[in-house]
Design a protein around this motif. Structure first.
Motif, PDB file in Angstrom:
ATOM      1  N   GLU A  89     -28.133 -39.202  -8.536  1.00 48.92           N
ATOM      2  CA  GLU A  89     -27.252 -39.134  -7.356  1.00 48.92           C
ATOM      3  C   GLU A  89     -28.085 -39.091  -6.076  1.00 48.92           C
ATOM      4  OE1 GLU A  89     -24.376 -35.935  -6.841  1.00 48.92           O
ATOM      5  OE2 GLU A  89     -23.436 -36.616  -8.717  1.00 48.92           O
ATOM      6  N   VAL A  90     -29.127 -38.261  -6.104  1.00 52.34           N
ATOM      7  CA  VAL A  90     -30.000 -38.126  -4.941  1.00 52.34           C
ATOM      8  C   VAL A  90     -30.658 -39.482  -4.638  1.00 52.34           C
ATOM      9  CG1 VAL A  90     -31.969 -36.891  -3.952  1.00 52.34           C
ATOM     10  CG2 VAL A  90     -30.496 -35.761  -5.619  1.00 52.34           C
ATOM     11  N   VAL A  91     -31.184 -40.108  -5.704  1.00 51.17           N
ATOM     12  CA  VAL A  91     -31.870 -41.384  -5.520  1.00 51.17           C
ATOM     13  C   VAL A  91     -30.923 -42.433  -4.955  1.00 51.17           C
ATOM     14  CG1 VAL A  91     -33.057 -43.250  -6.704  1.00 51.17           C
ATOM     15  CG2 VAL A  91     -33.545 -40.899  -7.333  1.00 51.17           C
ATOM     16  N   ARG A  92     -29.705 -42.461  -5.499  1.00 50.00           N
ATOM     17  CA  ARG A  92     -28.731 -43.461  -5.058  1.00 50.00           C
ATOM     18  C   ARG A  92     -28.449 -43.313  -3.556  1.00 50.00           C
ATOM     19  NH1 ARG A  92     -23.953 -43.102  -8.742  1.00 50.00           N
ATOM     20  NH2 ARG A  92     -25.342 -43.826 -10.373  1.00 50.00           N
ATOM     21  N   GLU A  93     -28.501 -42.071  -3.093  1.00 49.84           N
ATOM     22  CA  GLU A  93     -28.237 -41.788  -1.683  1.00 49.84           C
ATOM     23  C   GLU A  93     -29.398 -42.262  -0.795  1.00 49.84           C
ATOM     24  OE1 GLU A  93     -26.314 -37.810  -1.458  1.00 49.84           O
ATOM     25  OE2 GLU A  93     -27.905 -37.563   0.041  1.00 49.84           O
ATOM     26  N   LYS A  94     -30.633 -42.035  -1.294  1.00 53.27           N
ATOM     27  CA  LYS A  94     -31.820 -42.292  -0.455  1.00 53.27           C
ATOM     28  C   LYS A  94     -32.331 -43.724  -0.557  1.00 53.27           C
ATOM     29  CE  LYS A  94     -31.897 -37.816   0.106  1.00 53.27           C
ATOM     30  NZ  LYS A  94     -31.449 -37.199   1.353  1.00 53.27           N
ATOM     31  N   PHE A  95     -32.101 -44.354  -1.698  1.00 51.01           N
ATOM     32  CA  PHE A  95     -32.690 -45.669  -1.938  1.00 51.01           C
ATOM     33  C   PHE A  95     -32.356 -46.704  -0.864  1.00 51.01           C
ATOM     34  CE2 PHE A  95     -32.739 -49.912  -3.880  1.00 51.01           C
ATOM     35  CZ  PHE A  95     -34.061 -49.974  -4.271  1.00 51.01           C
TER      36      PHE A  95
END
Lengths: 315, 299
Positions: A89-95
């Motif tokens: 979830e975090v990665v999806r937000e930052k990517f």
């Protein structure tokens, strides 16, 4: 062509296995117990043991690795220690932020670097060439973070204006505002790539312009513009495209610095926070993602190369 | 020695052993590559400054002063920071750390990288295949990201930062060294050494290594610039060595960022130092490469 494709794909597999193994071990070999880090120094031995069993940390390393890779392949990177939610979830937000930054910087470094490299080659040893070459060498030596600092400090002192360093709207919410926010960090990230592209374009152009077919084109009486643009540049671009492809992952890495200077909420900032908070699952996920992007880009560039240069396909 | 055997004439001096011979080579280098020579001189001065930091520094780099945000003057060449510390002295002392870390890192990375590259190419076959897949995997990690993860996980210290940068340096070096070794191992003198019964390690160290030494030195020089950039990047991100030792990257980070608009000298001098040193290493590396490896000229 198909044989070449299969060969490249087969070669990429052991590399990916070693990369995942490396990332997996990276976190396992360092001093400090994950359970203690997660639960804090006050945790009782029973609590620690329960945590280890719950998270499968008591199983043999090999089993843990296979499990971890299997989960990662399904997009499950575990739960972030700090944010207490799935890493994915975090990665999806930052990517998107970091990806946009990398794409923007690669686009401008090609859009500026290639033409300037051609000019430099055509005007070989003239003052334009000297100036461009000096600029390129300088940009390769300037640390990205310092370039960013200068871009913020001096306009602010001289004109009371500085590039935006607060707030963030995604490109799909506010395209213009997003572009205004992103163009300065993109410049910082791509500066050294632009210099690299300039130098490479120049040297390959110089080589190509000496080739027999370019002499023939000139002898035919073609306009210089066509000789340089069509016969020269098109052939000189092949190695440049390779470099651009490989640079994408370098730029993703370089984004950590620019995101920090310009306070952008991307993967770089998030990874750095993860490092300071010892958020292992998060660090693992980011290192793996950055490396996987590189391997895939490398593969893509090889394939593109064979399309652009038939000599490779048939040999 | 049997009577009547004529001894071979022993050269009275080798071209490199005598000072005048070395001097001549240096003059020739300076003529062919003036920019490279200037860079070498600059770096020599920089190394001297790092070694004799207490002599060059005008103040104690850690000492707080009453004069905060003093602009550059004869008392403080590069001005002072928010705590009244002398920027010039901090830049001078910073050179020590940058140099120590990057030299150690490059020495480590070059040694490991070259040995792996030579062994991989010389042994060849399946060993080469396996080693190269490992090198591929190592090359897949963006240098800075890998260094951040490594230093972040094991903790920032001079030793760890140097090791991390060394690990980042090694794989690409081994890849580049591998190429020339592939062709060197086809030479007759290698075959001669093999038939005389020399072991693999001996051949690699005594016959192959000296032939790729020039390439290794050129690569190492160029990597020094990159090492300094990574080190300063890590310091900037807060992953440098301990906070009370001034490094150039650190001087440009943290609290300083908030006060640069009041005191531009805080933003300028450490950055100029990094840029000049990296520039000098790159130019020197380029010049050495042009001389030792004509194939790569202009690349």
């Amino acid at each position: 062509m198909r044989k070449y494709l299969i060969e490249r794909l087969v070669l990429a597999i052991p590399v990916l296995v070693i990369v995942t193994l490396g990332v997996f071990l990276l976190v396992r070999v360092i001093p400090g117990d994950v359970a203690v880090l997660r639960l804090g120094p006050d945790a009782t031995p029973e609590e620690l043991q329960q945590f280890r069993e719950e998270h499968g940390l008591t199983r043999p390393l090999m089993v843990q690795y296979v499990d971890w890779v299997g989960d990662a392949l399904r997009g499950d990177f575990g739960e972030s220690f700090w944010e207490r939610r799935p890493v994915v979830e975090v990665v999806r937000e930052k990517f998107p932020v970091t990806f946009e930054l990398a794409v923007l910087s690669i686009a401008y470094s090609a859009a500026l670097g290639i033409p300037l490299g051609v000019i430099s080659a055509v005007k070989q040893d003239g003052w334009t060439d000297q100036l461009l070459r000096f600029g390129a060498i300088l940009f390769l030596a300037i640390p990205a973070f310092w370039l960013g600092i200068l871009m913020i400090t001096f306009p602010s002192i001289w004109w009371g204006w500085k590039p935006p360093t607060a707030g963030f709207e995604h490109v799909w919410d506010d395209p213009l505002g997003n572009l205004y926010r992103m163009m300065f960090p993109a410049f910082v990230v791509g500066a050294s790539t632009m210099a690299l592209v300039l130098r490479l374009t120049r040297s390959t152009m110089l080589e190509v312009l000496r080739a027999d077919y370019v002499r023939t084109a000139r002898a035919k009486g073609l306009a210089e513009r066509i000789v340089v643009g069509k016969h020269g540049l098109r052939n000189a671009l092949i190695p440049v495209i390779t470099i651009l492809g490989l640079q994408l992952s370098v730029l993703l890495g370089g984004s950590v610095i620019a995101e920090q200077v310009f306070a952008l909420p991307g993967m770089g900032t998030s990874m750095l926070q993860g490092v300071f908070r010892r958020d292992y699952p998060l660090i693992q996920a980011y290192v793996l993602i950055f490396a996987a992007i590189y391997v895939l880009m490398n593969l893509g560039v090889d394939l593109l190369y064979s399309v652009l240069d038939p000599r490779i396909r048939y040999s | 020695m049997a009577a009547g055997t004529k001894a071979l004439p022993i050269p009275t001096r080798s071209p490199f052993a005598s000072p005048s011979g070395l001097g001549r080579s240096l003059v020739r280098f300076a003529r062919r590559k003036p920019l490279g020579a200037v860079s070498a001189l600059f770096l020599l001065g920089f190394v001297t400054m790092a070694l004799l930091a207490p002599v060059f520094a005008t103040h104690d780099p850690r000492e707080f002063g009453l004069e905060t945000f003093a602009s550059p003057s004869s008392a403080h060449f590069f001005g002072t920071d928010q705590y009244g510390r002398d920027i010039f002295s901090r830049v001078v002392y910073g050179s020590r750390l940058s140099l120590t870390i990057s030299l150690t890192a490059v020495l480590l990375g070059t040694t490991v990288g070259s040995l792996v590259g030579i062994a991989s190419a010389y042994i060849g076959g399946r060993t080469d295949m396996i080693i190269q897949r490992f090198v591929d995997a190592m090359l897949s990690f963006p240098g800075l990201i890998f260094a951040i993860a490594l230093v972040g996980l094991v903790g920032p210290s001079i030793k760890n930062v140097a090791i991390a940068i060394g690990i980042v340096t090694a794989p690409s070096l081994s890849r580049v060294v591998r190429g020339p070794v592939m062709s060197i191992k086809q030479n007759v003198y290698i075959e001669a050494a093999q038939s005389l019964g020399a072991g693999q390690t001996r051949i690699m160290l005594r016959h192959v290594l000296p032939n790729v030494m020039a390439i290794i030195l050129v690569l190492a020089t160029a990597r020094l610039g990159a090492a300094i950039l990574i080190e300063s990047g890590l310091s900037f991100l807060g992953l440098g060595p301990s906070p009370d030792t001034p490094t150039w990257g650190q001087m440009l980070s943290g609290e300083a960022l908030y006060v640069m608009e009041v005191a531009w000298w805080l933003a300028v001098f450490p950055g100029v130092a990094i840029t000049l040193v990296v520039l000098a290493f790159n130019l020197l590396g380029d010049s050495l490469r042009d001389i030792f490896d004509p194939h790569l000229r202009g690349r």
